[in-house]
Design an enzyme around this catalytic site. Sequence first.
Site, mmCIF file in Angstrom:
data_model
loop_
_atom_site.group_PDB
_atom_site.id
_atom_site.type_symbol
_atom_site.label_atom_id
_atom_site.label_comp_id
_atom_site.label_asym_id
_atom_site.label_seq_id
_atom_site.Cartn_x
_atom_site.Cartn_y
_atom_site.Cartn_z
ATOM 1 N N LYS A 130 0.858 -1.134 -0.140
ATOM 2 C CA LYS A 130 -0.008 -0.093 -0.130
ATOM 3 C C LYS A 130 0.906 1.219 -0.081
ATOM 4 C CE LYS A 130 -3.857 -1.986 2.315
ATOM 5 N NZ LYS A 130 -4.766 -1.670 3.776
ATOM 6 N N HIS A 133 1.347 6.967 2.348
ATOM 7 C CA HIS A 133 0.584 8.151 2.385
ATOM 8 C C HIS A 133 0.668 9.406 3.672
ATOM 9 C CE1 HIS A 133 -2.791 7.150 4.846
ATOM 10 N NE2 HIS A 133 -2.899 5.813 4.079
ATOM 11 N N HIS A 136 0.341 7.770 7.094
ATOM 12 C CA HIS A 136 1.665 6.912 7.748
ATOM 13 C C HIS A 136 2.542 7.822 8.427
ATOM 14 C CE1 HIS A 136 0.168 4.055 4.738
ATOM 15 N NE2 HIS A 136 0.188 3.128 5.891
#
Length: 570
Positions: A130, A133, A136
Amino acid sequence: MANVLLDHVAAKVEEALAALGVQGFDVREVIEIPPGRELGDYAFPCFQLARVLRKAPDRIAEELGQRIGPTELIERVEVVKAYVNIFLNRDESSRRVVEAVLARGDDYGKSDVGNGKTVVLDFSSPNIAKPFHVGHLRSTIIGHSLARIFESLGFKTVRINHLGDWGTQFGKLIVAYRRWGDRARLEAEPIRELLDLYVRFHQEAENDPSLEDEARAAFKALEDGGVEETRLWQEFRDLSLEEFERTYRRLGVHFDSYLGESAYNEAIERTVAELEAKGLLKESEGALVVELEGMPPCLIKKKDGATLYATRDLAAAVHRYETYRFDHMFYVVGAPQQLHFAQVFGVLKRMGYPWVEACEHIAFGHVRFGDEAFSTRKGNVIFLEELLDQAVARVRAIIEERNPELEEKDRVAEAVGVGAVIFNDLAHNRIKDVVFDWETALNFEGDTGPYVQYTHARAASVLRRGVEEGVAPAGAFSVGRGDLAGEEEFQLAKALAQYPDAVQRAAEEREPSEIARYLLDLCRDFNSFYHAHRIVGSPNARARLALVAAVKQVIKNGLYLLGIEAPEAM
RNA sequence: GCGCCUAUAGCUCAGAGGAUAGAGCGCCGGCCUCCGGAGCCGGGUGCGCAGGUUCGAGUCCUGCUAGGCGCACCA
């Protein structure tokens, strides 16, 4: 290392209290900075003593005030009602603070209170496959900053990236890749390809729920060691990690361990066996759970026998204790997972591990975008790389406009752009939700990282000027008596004296924003001073340059604890 | 429904149980042939509501209201 001014004042107040027969009163806790300068530099309110001494607080203040004589630092004491207001000698106080800061340099603000104790920090922990972004980012930089803060206080730290590299999501990815995967694109831009596959899976699964079952089966196959599944998983993991590493390098973040969830596949069986042996497992609706008081049971195994997030966290916690014998373990993970950690800690407690008391969930508010939550599934995310790139590009443009002669423009733009993004996130209390918006994130004026860095660069510039003018060649500062007698110098020095307190508070509260906010205050004070007074051209230029050098040092030390660089020019 | 978190200026946020609640953004007006204008100075509005504890409450407790998050086979 603490506050050189407050330490002295507190000691004198304690002596005076002893003379009144009061022992063991926590003076540091009570002593405060008055709301107005006319009320002194430090104040000691006597209300609490009224009960102990059974006397009117005003009278206690009066008696205390008489016993706190003038010292080298304390110029005079004024009693106002129940307050003992203490005024410091400007010159002597400023001089001592500046000398202390310059003598200790990069070590100013450090201490050894940690006494070599070990803090394990579990942070960042992105999900493989993933994108990294903006959501995080918080865990990453809060964890990184806390690690530096605790190190500076004499703790040993272990930074663990508990990668989300296991779980049903990999079943989904394997299924999606088999159906729609593009080999070439996977190698060229792995995260994008994996994200698209993930998003598509959820779109298609809305019309075809059987995909979910297929994904669960694929994950079970992976967990059972299926060759093809394992090969794909390994590839997804390696490719993702490469991309994460690039981001970590930009942020200056490193880890001591990348043991993710997948690392505990064997330990998990031991943990489950241990739960079984201790009689904690109960069967419920086909699944295995541990029942807990005051909260829902913790799910250990699904009815198909596959493990869960909590199971892996339990195994990891046990493993970490065996490996590091930590005195603290911090899980820097978003607030939505509070129940999860309460459950994990609850199970550890039922397992009889006393060290569960050392485990702490360092929760932080989640990041929203407008009125929508970030959702990887919907593809509604802002990539961190994109944010960093935009911030750096904007900084680059500003440099081009205002300081085209600057050396190493690219390096400086990177430091300032990345610093802006980090600071923006660390400036608020971590528990608050943050609403991401581009305008705020890319604003470099006011309470921002670039403002702090700019102030640092300005201080550096003034110091260079001092050298050029031969006032303080090669940093030959000297602070003589009478040089720093001014009120503004003193207020700045007093702010510098408070820096170790800010670091201490940041550690106690696990709150890097304490340092961010301290720096903003310091920078405001310094800039006011700068605009109000000449430095290089003044009669006490050498002493003022020493003060500037001390300010620069403290900004640098503080920024370091936040994980932000301090350029000499920008 | 139960649990956790949040509520302070138009907006974003600070506020160590203590004296007169502060910053930034935005808006308006200023800044000297002089050390970097990503700066500085000035201008005004506010503690969600109701009780309680305390010598003293924005801060602690209870209730309410609003928003967010979580609550079984996702992580």
